[in-house]
Design a protein around this motif. Structure first.
Motif, PDB file in Angstrom:
ATOM      1  N   ILE A  50       0.459  -1.111   0.179  1.00 55.17           N
ATOM      2  CA  ILE A  50      -0.113  -0.023   0.111  1.00 55.17           C
ATOM      3  C   ILE A  50       0.792   1.046   0.404  1.00 55.17           C
ATOM      4  CG2 ILE A  50       0.310  -0.077   3.119  1.00 55.17           C
ATOM      5  CD1 ILE A  50      -3.193   0.521   1.973  1.00 55.17           C
ATOM      6  N   GLN A  51       0.305   2.557  -0.572  1.00 58.93           N
ATOM      7  CA  GLN A  51       1.371   3.525  -0.896  1.00 58.93           C
ATOM      8  C   GLN A  51       0.275   4.794  -0.282  1.00 58.93           C
ATOM      9  OE1 GLN A  51       3.723   3.825  -4.360  1.00 58.93           O
ATOM     10  NE2 GLN A  51       3.395   6.399  -4.024  1.00 58.93           N
ATOM     11  N   TRP A  52       0.910   5.179  -0.040  1.00 58.83           N
ATOM     12  CA  TRP A  52      -0.079   6.500   0.315  1.00 58.83           C
ATOM     13  C   TRP A  52       1.395   8.162   0.089  1.00 58.83           C
ATOM     14  CZ3 TRP A  52       0.697   3.619   3.952  1.00 58.83           C
ATOM     15  CH2 TRP A  52      -1.223   2.597   4.653  1.00 58.83           C
ATOM     16  N   ASP A  53       0.966   8.949  -0.822  1.00 57.12           N
ATOM     17  CA  ASP A  53       1.640   9.880  -0.919  1.00 57.12           C
ATOM     18  C   ASP A  53       1.366  11.080  -0.444  1.00 57.12           C
ATOM     19  OD1 ASP A  53       2.781   8.181  -3.067  1.00 57.12           O
ATOM     20  OD2 ASP A  53       0.925   8.752  -3.856  1.00 57.12           O
ATOM     21  N   ALA A  54       2.295  12.402  -0.210  1.00 58.91           N
ATOM     22  CA  ALA A  54       2.214  13.793   0.437  1.00 58.91           C
ATOM     23  C   ALA A  54       3.492  14.505  -0.510  1.00 58.91           C
ATOM     24  CB  ALA A  54       2.357  13.516   1.609  1.00 58.91           C
ATOM     25  N   ILE A  55       3.291  15.605  -0.687  1.00 56.26           N
ATOM     26  CA  ILE A  55       4.164  17.233  -1.259  1.00 56.26           C
ATOM     27  C   ILE A  55       4.638  17.391   0.164  1.00 56.26           C
ATOM     28  CG2 ILE A  55       3.946  19.229  -2.821  1.00 56.26           C
ATOM     29  CD1 ILE A  55       3.549  16.003  -4.071  1.00 56.26           C
ATOM     30  N   TYR A  56       6.162  17.551  -0.519  1.00 57.21           N
ATOM     31  CA  TYR A  56       7.163  17.881   0.783  1.00 57.21           C
ATOM     32  C   TYR A  56       7.536  18.594   0.001  1.00 57.21           C
ATOM     33  CZ  TYR A  56      11.462  18.989   3.235  1.00 57.21           C
ATOM     34  OH  TYR A  56      12.567  19.431   3.611  1.00 57.21           O
ATOM     35  N   THR A  57       6.852  20.194   0.551  1.00 57.38           N
ATOM     36  CA  THR A  57       8.009  22.042   0.204  1.00 57.38           C
ATOM     37  C   THR A  57       8.987  22.210   1.140  1.00 57.38           C
ATOM     38  OG1 THR A  57       5.920  22.294  -1.009  1.00 57.38           O
ATOM     39  CG2 THR A  57       7.239  23.480  -0.405  1.00 57.38           C
ATOM     40  N   PRO A  58      10.170  22.443   0.611  1.00 54.21           N
ATOM     41  CA  PRO A  58      11.284  22.733   1.477  1.00 54.21           C
ATOM     42  C   PRO A  58      11.172  24.323   1.647  1.00 54.21           C
ATOM     43  CG  PRO A  58      12.033  21.978  -0.687  1.00 54.21           C
ATOM     44  CD  PRO A  58      11.131  21.788  -0.331  1.00 54.21           C
ATOM     45  N   ASN A  59      11.278  24.432   3.086  1.00 50.70           N
ATOM     46  CA  ASN A  59      11.277  26.075   3.001  1.00 50.70           C
ATOM     47  C   ASN A  59      12.110  26.642   1.791  1.00 50.70           C
ATOM     48  OD1 ASN A  59       9.913  25.410   5.942  1.00 50.70           O
ATOM     49  ND2 ASN A  59      12.006  25.461   6.767  1.00 50.70           N
ATOM     50  N   GLU A  60      12.071  28.197   2.006  1.00 50.12           N
ATOM     51  CA  GLU A  60      12.468  28.576   0.910  1.00 50.12           C
ATOM     52  C   GLU A  60      14.161  28.721   1.155  1.00 50.12           C
ATOM     53  OE1 GLU A  60      11.715  33.011  -1.728  1.00 50.12           O
ATOM     54  OE2 GLU A  60      11.182  33.016   0.780  1.00 50.12           O
ATOM     55  N   HIS A  61      14.910  28.269  -0.136  1.00 47.88           N
ATOM     56  CA  HIS A  61      15.922  28.176   0.112  1.00 47.88           C
ATOM     57  C   HIS A  61      17.137  27.585   0.711  1.00 47.88           C
ATOM     58  CE1 HIS A  61      15.089  32.500  -2.681  1.00 47.88           C
ATOM     59  NE2 HIS A  61      15.041  32.651  -1.587  1.00 47.88           N
ATOM     60  N   TYR A  62      16.384  26.556   1.679  1.00 50.65           N
ATOM     61  CA  TYR A  62      16.488  25.973   2.394  1.00 50.65           C
ATOM     62  C   TYR A  62      17.254  25.183   1.090  1.00 50.65           C
ATOM     63  CZ  TYR A  62      17.804  22.545   6.023  1.00 50.65           C
ATOM     64  OH  TYR A  62      18.429  20.752   6.431  1.00 50.65           O
ATOM     65  N   PHE A  63      18.874  24.236   2.228  1.00 48.70           N
ATOM     66  CA  PHE A  63      19.584  23.138   1.306  1.00 48.70           C
ATOM     67  C   PHE A  63      19.807  22.113   2.609  1.00 48.70           C
ATOM     68  CE2 PHE A  63      22.030  26.250   0.591  1.00 48.70           C
ATOM     69  CZ  PHE A  63      23.460  26.120   1.186  1.00 48.70           C
ATOM     70  N   GLY A  64      19.822  20.927   2.111  1.00 56.04           N
ATOM     71  CA  GLY A  64      20.468  20.624   3.881  1.00 56.04           C
ATOM     72  C   GLY A  64      19.900  18.904   3.932  1.00 56.04           C
ATOM     73  N   PRO A  65      19.901  18.268   5.133  1.00 60.96           N
ATOM     74  CA  PRO A  65      19.233  17.611   5.168  1.00 60.96           C
ATOM     75  C   PRO A  65      17.893  17.785   6.199  1.00 60.96           C
ATOM     76  CG  PRO A  65      20.680  17.685   6.826  1.00 60.96           C
ATOM     77  CD  PRO A  65      20.942  18.866   6.405  1.00 60.96           C
ATOM     78  N   ASP A  66      16.941  16.869   5.815  1.00 65.14           N
ATOM     79  CA  ASP A  66      15.400  16.670   6.748  1.00 65.14           C
ATOM     80  C   ASP A  66      15.150  15.230   6.458  1.00 65.14           C
ATOM     81  OD1 ASP A  66      13.468  17.793   7.618  1.00 65.14           O
ATOM     82  OD2 ASP A  66      13.048  18.801   6.200  1.00 65.14           O
ATOM     83  N   HIS A  67      14.475  14.993   7.863  1.00 63.63           N
ATOM     84  CA  HIS A  67      13.369  13.538   7.631  1.00 63.63           C
ATOM     85  C   HIS A  67      12.277  13.736   8.873  1.00 63.63           C
ATOM     86  CE1 HIS A  67      14.130  14.281  12.031  1.00 63.63           C
ATOM     87  NE2 HIS A  67      14.015  12.977  12.403  1.00 63.63           N
ATOM     88  N   ILE A  68      11.785  12.570   8.231  1.00 64.26           N
ATOM     89  CA  ILE A  68      10.220  12.446   7.801  1.00 64.26           C
ATOM     90  C   ILE A  68      10.016  10.799   9.294  1.00 64.26           C
ATOM     91  CG2 ILE A  68       7.677  11.892   7.843  1.00 64.26           C
ATOM     92  CD1 ILE A  68       8.360  13.870   5.496  1.00 64.26           C
TER      93      ILE A  68
END
Length: 299
Positions: free
Chosen positions: A114-132
């Motif tokens: 099973i698969q769910w989808d969601a749109i991830y939008t980084p903060n403006e001009h942010y680059f680097g790691p993130d996680h969920i």
């Protein structure tokens, strides 16, 4: 291996399961594709029935300031997932450096994966790691919810173009000058300013401050007319430009007459003197005598 897109599978030491499964995607170093699913038959045995569903760790690669669809997956080899909305996706940790949009059940879902989808939008001009982090539960599976799955997100930096605000046209009088303040932004670095000007004027950068610069436009001697100045704003990779017009109004310059000096003339003799006068406006000149002595005239 070696770039030929062929891989060798070896079960983990001590693993006696009947099969294994693989999720894969394509990646070009900057961003990545969606997921695909494959199964590997190992020994054809049976899966134990007392297993909860599984969630999957994942790694997402994307670019700064882009949106990315994130898949959240649940796998159950024994108990089929219902596709009527009763299977549950539970987001444990939301992203720290961006936002996650509404979650929806994917049409690509099957009763096993099973698969769910969601749109991830980084903060403006942010680059680097993130996680969920997340987990899934299957109402048809009596052995509880899955372990926590972690989605690591790597956001790669891209160069943001500098932004140069529109520059207003200017006008001033012949032999004069005017100041122009330009404003700009660049989130990545302090850009450099390059000026190109054309006949009739000269331009210099009088001062700069964070996000602005003052230019001084000065007309060449006796010039009047219309010209323009190009402002180029350059960062490490790109240039943006704007052009403003300059109008120099004509004014009448006074003619210049040579100083005659002092002369001695004997009584009863004639005296002649040629007057020399110039006018930068190149207009016809007329002459007259003021306070001339008796007997003096002009021709």
């Amino acid at each position: 291996a070696g770039g030929d897109l062929e891989y060798t599978f070896a079960p983990s030491p001590g693993y006696n399961g009947p099969a294994d499964f693989v999720l894969f995607r394509a990646e070009d170093g900057l961003t990545s594709s969606g997921l695909a699913f494959g199964s590997i038959n190992i020994n054809g045995g049976r899966w134990p029935r007392n297993m909860p569903p599984s969630s999957f760790d994942d790694e997402i690669v994307m670019l700064e300031d882009e949106d990315k669809e994130i898949p959240f997956l649940g796998f159950d080899v024994v108990y089929p997932f219902p596709l009527d909305g009763t299977a549950v996706l539970d987001i444990i940790d939301y992203p720290e450096h961006g936002t996650l949009g509404d979650v929806s059940l994917s049409d690509a879902s099957t009763t096993q994966l099973i698969q769910w989808d969601a749109i991830y939008t980084p903060n403006e001009h942010y680059f680097g790691p993130d996680h969920i982090t997340y987990r899934v539960s299957n109402p048809n599976n009596p052995f509880g919810e899955s372990l926590i799955g972690t989605i690591d997100i790597q956001i790669n930096e891209v160069n943001d173009l500098p932004v140069l605000d529109p520059i207003a046209d200017i006008a001033f009088n012949e032999d004069g000058s005017a100041s122009v303040v330009i404003t700009y932004t660049d989130v990545d670095s302090e850009p450099s300013i390059d000026l190109i000007w054309y006949e009739g004027v000269s331009v210099l950068i009088e001062s700069t401050d964070n996000g602005s610069a003052t230019l001084v436009v000065e007309a060449n001697d006796a010039y009047y007319g219309s010209t323009s100045v190009t402002v180029n704003l350059q960062d490490m990779e790109a240039t943006v430009s704007d052009v403003f017009n300059v109008v120099v109004h004509s004014i009448n310059d006074a003619p210049i007459i040579s100083e005659p000096g002092d002369f001695e003339v004997e009584l009863g003799t004639d005296f002649a003197y040629s007057v020399i006068a110039t006018d930068v406006d190149d207009v016809g000149l007329t002459y007259s005598l003021l306070d001339a002595p008796y007997g003096m005239g002009s021709d």
